[in-house]
Design an enzyme around this catalytic site. Structure first.
Site, PDB file in Angstrom:
ATOM      1  N   ASP A   5       0.839  -1.197   0.000  1.00  0.00           N
ATOM      2  CA  ASP A   5       0.000   0.000   0.000  1.00  0.00           C
ATOM      3  C   ASP A   5       0.878   1.252   0.000  1.00  0.00           C
ATOM      4  OD1 ASP A   5      -2.350   1.526   0.237  1.00  0.00           O
ATOM      5  OD2 ASP A   5      -2.243   1.510   2.428  1.00  0.00           O
ATOM      6  N   ASN A  12      -9.960   1.102   0.959  1.00  0.00           N
ATOM      7  CA  ASN A  12      -8.905   0.893   1.947  1.00  0.00           C
ATOM      8  C   ASN A  12      -9.411   1.204   3.345  1.00  0.00           C
ATOM      9  OD1 ASN A  12      -7.358   0.594  -0.421  1.00  0.00           O
ATOM     10  ND2 ASN A  12      -5.564   1.503   0.561  1.00  0.00           N
TER      11      ASN A  12
END
Length: 294
Positions: free
Chosen positions: A82, A230
């Site tokens: 990420d 997310n």
């Protein structure tokens, strides 16, 4: 199943739902995430940031562990870097066995973002991995970046960016931010911009900074075309509180039992969220007699 993000996100794109991308730094979180996905018959993405993997969730340990768990369930599980900003971090994640990577060069000028993203997308694709990128900039909640419209994703630029970089998924900025908003604050999102982006790009789109955005906003962004959401801050807060509650209820509780309490609490949060964004029940299968994990 241990897979890249590409196929699961295209399935979400074609069927108008979203997949959770959940930040994870240890075994208890990994177990909670993968068990929840299996029980909900949902795809899931496990995220870790460069800061997290350097501070605690070392990738050479997490990657094989997550792959082993994922291969014991019948739903798609991806392990994604990420917000990879440095090429070295991205290359190391690939070396360790991640199935997907995100290159975040959104803090650079447009042409530099294209250049950096193209390099990473080419590397990822050569290894059979998917590549996520970001255009616009999802900043920090404590700096009120969510209300800075000049950071939002430009639709015309987005079309050129995707054509030139060949990224598999695009994270867009429409009014969310990373971290914690002030108490009681719910961000106002630019749904019209999201509608135009989805119409123009016709590809999987990601929303970063999903924590604290509110259920109604989350349901609406999915309806308008977000396929990856997310989640980090909300889950971390939920896990921490569950551990504090377990200790308060029993000051002599065993360390292992504290972790088990957090794991079960995280599952409740994750499964509810999967239902909220429509990923539950998307993967049906007969019960396997193969190995499982507790």
């Amino acid at each position: 199943m241990y897979v890249s993000m590409k196929e699961m996100l295209w399935h979400a794109h074609e069927n108008n739902y979203a997949v959770m991308a959940i930040n994870c730094v240890n075994m208890e979180q990994a177990k909670a995430i993968i068990q929840s996905a299996s029980e909900e018959h949902s795809a899931v993405i496990i995220n870790i940031s460069p800061r997290q993997m350097k501070a605690h969730g070392h990738p050479e340990i997490l990657a094989p562990m997550i792959r082993n768990m994922a291969e014991k369930v019948q739903v798609p599980v991806a392990f994604n870097l990420d917000h990879g900003a440095n090429y070295e971090d991205i290359a190391y994640a690939i070396q360790c066995g991640f199935s997907s990577v995100m290159i975040d060069a959104s803090g650079y000028e447009f042409e530099e973002n294209i250049k950096r993203t193209s390099i990473v997308a080419s590397l990822a694709h050569s290894k059979g991995l998917s590549c996520e990128a970001e255009l616009g900039h999802v900043g920090l909640a404590n700096q009120q970046d969510n209300i800075k419209a000049d950071l939002y994703t430009n639709v015309g630029q987005a079309c050129e960016f995707v054509q030139r970089t060949h990224c598999d998924c695009l994270a867009v900025a429409i009014g969310t931010a990373h971290g914690s908003y002030s108490k009681g604050f719910i961000p106002t999102l630019d749904f019209e911009r999201l509608r135009l982006l989805k119409e123009a790009l016709e590809m999987p789109l990601a929303l970063h900074g999903g924590s604290g955005a509110g259920d109604e906003n989350i349901k609406k962004v999915v309806a308008y075309g977000i396929n990856k959401i997310n989640v980090c801050t909300d889950l971390f807060k939920y896990a921490r509180q569950s551990m504090a509650d377990a200790i308060a209820a029993n000051p002599n509780i065993d360390y292992m039992d504290v972790n088990i309490a957090a794991q079960e609490a995280m599952k409740k949060f994750i499964k509810r969220y999967m239902r909220l964004i429509g990923s539950s029940g998307r993967y049906t299968f007969e019960k396997s007699n193969g190995p499982e994990f507790d």
